[in-house]
Design an enzyme around this catalytic site. Structure first.
Site, PDB file in Angstrom:
ATOM      1  N   THR A 149      -3.919   7.303   0.425  1.00  0.00           N
ATOM      2  CA  THR A 149      -4.619   6.034   0.258  1.00  0.00           C
ATOM      3  C   THR A 149      -5.229   5.575   1.581  1.00  0.00           C
ATOM      4  OG1 THR A 149      -3.051   5.413  -1.472  1.00  0.00           O
ATOM      5  CG2 THR A 149      -4.392   3.646  -0.530  1.00  0.00           C
ATOM      6  N   LYS A 174       9.072   7.896  -4.020  1.00  0.00           N
ATOM      7  CA  LYS A 174       8.298   7.552  -5.207  1.00  0.00           C
ATOM      8  C   LYS A 174       7.960   8.845  -5.955  1.00  0.00           C
ATOM      9  CE  LYS A 174       5.162   5.748  -2.629  1.00  0.00           C
ATOM     10  NZ  LYS A 174       3.882   5.137  -2.165  1.00  0.00           N
ATOM     11  N   PHE A 211       0.819  -1.203   0.000  1.00  0.00           N
ATOM     12  CA  PHE A 211       0.000   0.000   0.000  1.00  0.00           C
ATOM     13  C   PHE A 211       0.852   1.253   0.000  1.00  0.00           C
ATOM     14  CE2 PHE A 211      -2.716  -3.202   1.894  1.00  0.00           C
ATOM     15  CZ  PHE A 211      -3.964  -2.933   1.355  1.00  0.00           C
ATOM     16  N   ASP A 212       0.393   2.237  -0.743  1.00  0.00           N
ATOM     17  CA  ASP A 212       0.786   3.607  -0.464  1.00  0.00           C
ATOM     18  C   ASP A 212       0.054   4.007   0.819  1.00  0.00           C
ATOM     19  OD1 ASP A 212       1.522   6.448  -0.925  1.00  0.00           O
ATOM     20  OD2 ASP A 212      -0.627   6.628  -1.304  1.00  0.00           O
ATOM     21  N   CYS A 213       0.631   4.924   1.583  1.00  0.00           N
ATOM     22  CA  CYS A 213      -0.007   5.319   2.838  1.00  0.00           C
ATOM     23  C   CYS A 213      -0.762   6.634   2.722  1.00  0.00           C
ATOM     24  CB  CYS A 213       1.041   5.400   3.950  1.00  0.00           C
ATOM     25  SG  CYS A 213       0.343   5.874   5.555  1.00  0.00           S
TER      26      CYS A 213
END
Length: 232
Positions: free
Chosen positions: A21, A156, A16-18
């Site tokens: 999201t 990212k 997961f992206d945090c």
């Protein structure tokens, strides 16, 4: 959305992206940024502030690695400068401290707990170890793998955080599904590296981050609907 059809039974792990999201970083940013910009009676355009912050943050993250606290402070200064607002060291420090208090989306913890019954869970996050540790307290699960920008020495959409995750996750890449909101930070890189991905389109569009023509394999409006589709 891409024409690919994927079977959610084909995956053993989710990454997961945090922020954006699982954690509502736009609300967290505005709760601190808007009072600074508007404290002299200046009109505050929340959407414009968020867009300006994201642009400043993306530019800073693309340069030489800096801790996220420093990214946040510099992005704050840049946005306020655009608005003609003079900030103090106290403003910078207060904004840095709030990152760990940004709220989780109301469905994040419940959905992660449901998904954890079926998949192993990881995070690939554009944040520091300390700040993510604070945020993770709002997410209700213990992640099997945590990869931060601090650990990778890059943010990212750089490939470095993803490649570090691949080194640590003892699951074949084709059985890892990446789940994220950002069409800029996450999906193009994940797809370039051969991952399938799910777009959590919480805003109903892609204007919160710079646009991208690379989309995900599946899209859902929130984490709860994704957990429902996964049969969790």
């Amino acid at each position: 959305m891409a024409d690919t059809t994927i079977d959610l039974d084909s995956f053993d792990a989710l990454t997961f992206d945090c922020y954006g999201t699982l954690i509502d970083w736009e609300s967290g940013i505005l709760d601190t940024l808007a009072p600074v910009v508007g404290r002299d009676g200046r009109a505050v355009d929340g959407a414009r502030l968020i867009a300006s912050y994201h642009a400043a943050e993306a530019s800073l993250e693309a340069g030489e690695y800096l801790p996220y606290r420093e990214i946040a402070a510099r992005a704050l200064a840049e946005v306020c400068g655009e608005c003609g607002v003079i900030i103090t060291d106290a403003d910078r420090e207060r904004f840095q401290q709030t990152v760990g208090t940004w709220p989780a989306f109301e469905d994040s913890a419940e959905s992660l707990q449901r998904l954890a019954d079926r998949y192993r869970l990881g995070v690939i996050t554009n944040c520091d170890d300390e700040l993510f540790a604070l945020s993770s307290q709002r997410l209700g699960v213990e992640f099997d793998w945590i990869v931060t920008a601090q650990q990778a020495g890059a943010y990212k959409p750089s490939e470095r955080p993803f490649r570090l995750a691949f080194e640590r996750i003892d699951v074949p890449r084709e059985r890892i599904l990446h789940v994220a909101q950002s069409l800029f930070h996450d999906h193009p890189t994940a797809r370039r590296l051969g991952m399938n991905s799910v777009w959590i389109d919480r805003r109903g569009d892609s204007t919160a981050t710079p646009p991208s023509t690379d989309l995900a394999d599946l899209a859902f409006p929130d984490m709860r609907s994704f957990a429902d589709a996964a049969g969790c």
